[in-house]
Write a protein that holds these residues in place. Sequence first.
Motif, mmCIF file in Angstrom:
data_model
loop_
_atom_site.group_PDB
_atom_site.id
_atom_site.type_symbol
_atom_site.label_atom_id
_atom_site.label_comp_id
_atom_site.label_asym_id
_atom_site.label_seq_id
_atom_site.Cartn_x
_atom_site.Cartn_y
_atom_site.Cartn_z
ATOM 1 N N TYR A 308 23.958 35.754 38.198
ATOM 2 C CA TYR A 308 24.825 35.762 37.022
ATOM 3 C C TYR A 308 26.282 35.593 37.427
ATOM 4 O O TYR A 308 26.817 36.372 38.234
ATOM 5 N N PHE A 309 26.933 34.593 36.835
ATOM 6 C CA PHE A 309 28.347 34.325 37.100
ATOM 7 C C PHE A 309 29.227 35.508 36.706
ATOM 8 O O PHE A 309 30.250 35.783 37.338
ATOM 9 N N GLU A 310 28.825 36.226 35.660
ATOM 10 C CA GLU A 310 29.638 37.330 35.145
ATOM 11 C C GLU A 310 29.816 38.440 36.170
ATOM 12 O O GLU A 310 30.737 39.242 36.060
ATOM 13 N N ARG A 311 28.929 38.510 37.147
ATOM 14 C CA ARG A 311 29.097 39.516 38.207
ATOM 15 C C ARG A 311 30.302 39.166 39.086
ATOM 16 O O ARG A 311 30.953 40.035 39.650
ATOM 17 N N PHE A 312 30.596 37.871 39.152
ATOM 18 C CA PHE A 312 31.713 37.390 39.957
ATOM 19 C C PHE A 312 32.998 37.313 39.138
ATOM 20 O O PHE A 312 34.080 37.703 39.577
ATOM 21 N N LEU A 313 32.890 36.806 37.928
ATOM 22 C CA LEU A 313 34.060 36.600 37.090
ATOM 23 C C LEU A 313 33.645 36.616 35.631
ATOM 24 O O LEU A 313 32.677 35.968 35.248
ATOM 25 N N ASN A 314 34.407 37.356 34.812
ATOM 26 C CA ASN A 314 34.118 37.393 33.383
ATOM 27 C C ASN A 314 35.409 37.665 32.620
ATOM 28 O O ASN A 314 36.397 38.134 33.201
ATOM 29 N N PRO A 315 35.429 37.358 31.310
ATOM 30 C CA PRO A 315 36.675 37.494 30.528
ATOM 31 C C PRO A 315 37.248 38.897 30.501
ATOM 32 O O PRO A 315 38.436 39.069 30.222
ATOM 33 N N ARG A 316 36.433 39.894 30.785
ATOM 34 C CA ARG A 316 36.927 41.276 30.750
ATOM 35 C C ARG A 316 37.461 41.750 32.100
ATOM 36 O O ARG A 316 37.984 42.839 32.213
ATOM 37 N N ARG A 317 37.297 40.910 33.103
ATOM 38 C CA ARG A 317 37.743 41.306 34.443
ATOM 39 C C ARG A 317 39.249 41.095 34.565
ATOM 40 O O ARG A 317 39.768 40.039 34.207
ATOM 41 N N SER A 318 39.943 42.112 35.070
ATOM 42 C CA SER A 318 41.402 42.043 35.166
ATOM 43 C C SER A 318 41.890 41.605 36.544
ATOM 44 O O SER A 318 43.032 41.171 36.692
ATOM 45 N N SER A 319 41.058 41.712 37.563
ATOM 46 C CA SER A 319 41.478 41.375 38.919
ATOM 47 C C SER A 319 41.029 39.965 39.299
ATOM 48 O O SER A 319 40.050 39.451 38.744
ATOM 49 N N PRO A 320 41.751 39.310 40.209
ATOM 50 C CA PRO A 320 41.376 37.955 40.624
ATOM 51 C C PRO A 320 40.013 37.946 41.315
ATOM 52 O O PRO A 320 39.562 38.962 41.836
ATOM 53 N N PRO A 321 39.356 36.783 41.348
ATOM 54 C CA PRO A 321 38.076 36.676 42.051
ATOM 55 C C PRO A 321 38.292 36.757 43.558
ATOM 56 O O PRO A 321 39.419 36.696 44.053
ATOM 57 N N ASP A 322 37.204 36.857 44.280
ATOM 58 C CA ASP A 322 37.287 37.031 45.726
ATOM 59 C C ASP A 322 36.187 36.227 46.402
ATOM 60 O O ASP A 322 35.007 36.419 46.123
ATOM 61 N N PHE A 323 36.591 35.295 47.274
ATOM 62 C CA PHE A 323 35.634 34.556 48.092
ATOM 63 C C PHE A 323 35.671 35.107 49.509
ATOM 64 O O PHE A 323 36.751 35.315 50.064
ATOM 65 N N ASP A 324 34.526 35.307 50.091
ATOM 66 C CA ASP A 324 34.414 35.687 51.498
ATOM 67 C C ASP A 324 33.884 34.482 52.260
ATOM 68 O O ASP A 324 32.722 34.092 52.088
ATOM 69 N N ILE A 325 34.721 33.889 53.086
ATOM 70 C CA ILE A 325 34.347 32.703 53.855
ATOM 71 C C ILE A 325 34.371 33.049 55.333
ATOM 72 O O ILE A 325 35.411 33.460 55.860
ATOM 73 N N ASP A 326 33.246 32.899 55.993
ATOM 74 C CA ASP A 326 33.143 33.216 57.417
ATOM 75 C C ASP A 326 33.114 31.940 58.248
ATOM 76 O O ASP A 326 32.426 30.967 57.898
#
Length: 415
Positions: A308-326
């Motif tokens: 589910y995309f909403e676990r990563f980003l949704n309209p109610r989320r106030s903080s920026p998204p976060d990618f972990d790239i190794d």
Amino acid sequence: MAKNLNIEAMALTDINNSSGMIDFVKECNNAGIKPLGGMEFRHKGELLFTAIANNNSGFEEINRLISAVNFGEINIKETHPQFNNSYVIFPFGRDIPHKLKENEFIGIKPSQALKLHSYKKQLTNKMIVSQPITFHDQKTFYLHKNLRAIDNNILFSRLKPEMHAAADEHFMDQKQVLRAFENYPQIIDNSKKIISSSEISFDYKSYKNKHSFTGSRYDDKILLKKLSLDGLKYRYGSKNKIALRRVESELEIIDKLGFSSYFLITWDIIRYSMSRGFYHVGRGSGANSIIAYCLRITDVDPIKLDLYFERFLNPRRSSPPDFDIDYSWKDRDEVQDYIFKRYGRDHTALLGTSVTFRGKSIYRELGKVHGLPKSEIDVLTRNPSTETGKNSLTRHIHEIAQLMTDFPNQRSIHA
């Protein structure tokens, strides 16, 4: 404690860094204490000067100076600070080979006030009160000396006075400070002037990420859509309506929250690393995004795995998204070098972390500075709960260890 002592203003002047300033300002504001920002500039432990920022611009120039020192661009020992929005405070007793400028002063402790009778009034006119606070009481002063012995990698018994803070670097009652300088009102007035003319504040609410990748938010939206649709064809072919609907839904949310530039910057880094043949792994909640999958930031199909995309980003989320790239350790430095050169040193930073003293490592470090043989240190470290009561020295080490837990040990790079 500062609030209980009715202290009206405090300056945080950590040694050669300002990482604690964000939290310090917030805590001071919550306690009704005026925060001042600054830094102690030291060279191999020697205090050269302390800088106090007049404002946020001053805080910036202080940080730019220490950055230049850390990059090896200047030798702080041989540099005279040229600040436009900061005060410079030299330690009392140090030889100053030039006439003090308008923003330059000499800091003197209350414990040094008796030495002023031999100074000319003209010089005391350029002095301010300086009462450093390094510890709370005698117990934490002793802890401080243990930490300094650890930092210098020497036996505690060989710790010299110049290697640690003075015994009077603790909170003092304001009346006691004023009494020490009652014959030198100009020193008190100078101190009040610096306090009244200096301020620092931070915006804790707005995002500090780069707002645009292309130069405008609208163009970011168009470019991200184009790249996503190109990636959609690469990942799913040209007839997958389920994937298309999900792409369009995610793009709408990303644009609404203003994070198109964030995805494009990440895509740009991935594009560069792939052009160099560097292998990467995108992980974390970012794997829930089909846009990330289409941009090849991640390699996990969120539709196939029902993520589910909403676990990563949704309209109610106030903080920026976060990618972990190794990346592999072999390629990581080159990717970082690209990011710094592509986006500029002023807009790029490594993410640091503070490692604290915890558990068995405390006993190992204390064992070394208190002269225990390696074999006894190994036994103590393996079984601290059973070994600390066997003799007076191990009991003493255990008492210090209780105070040392969670104190900063070293700074390292997290990402």
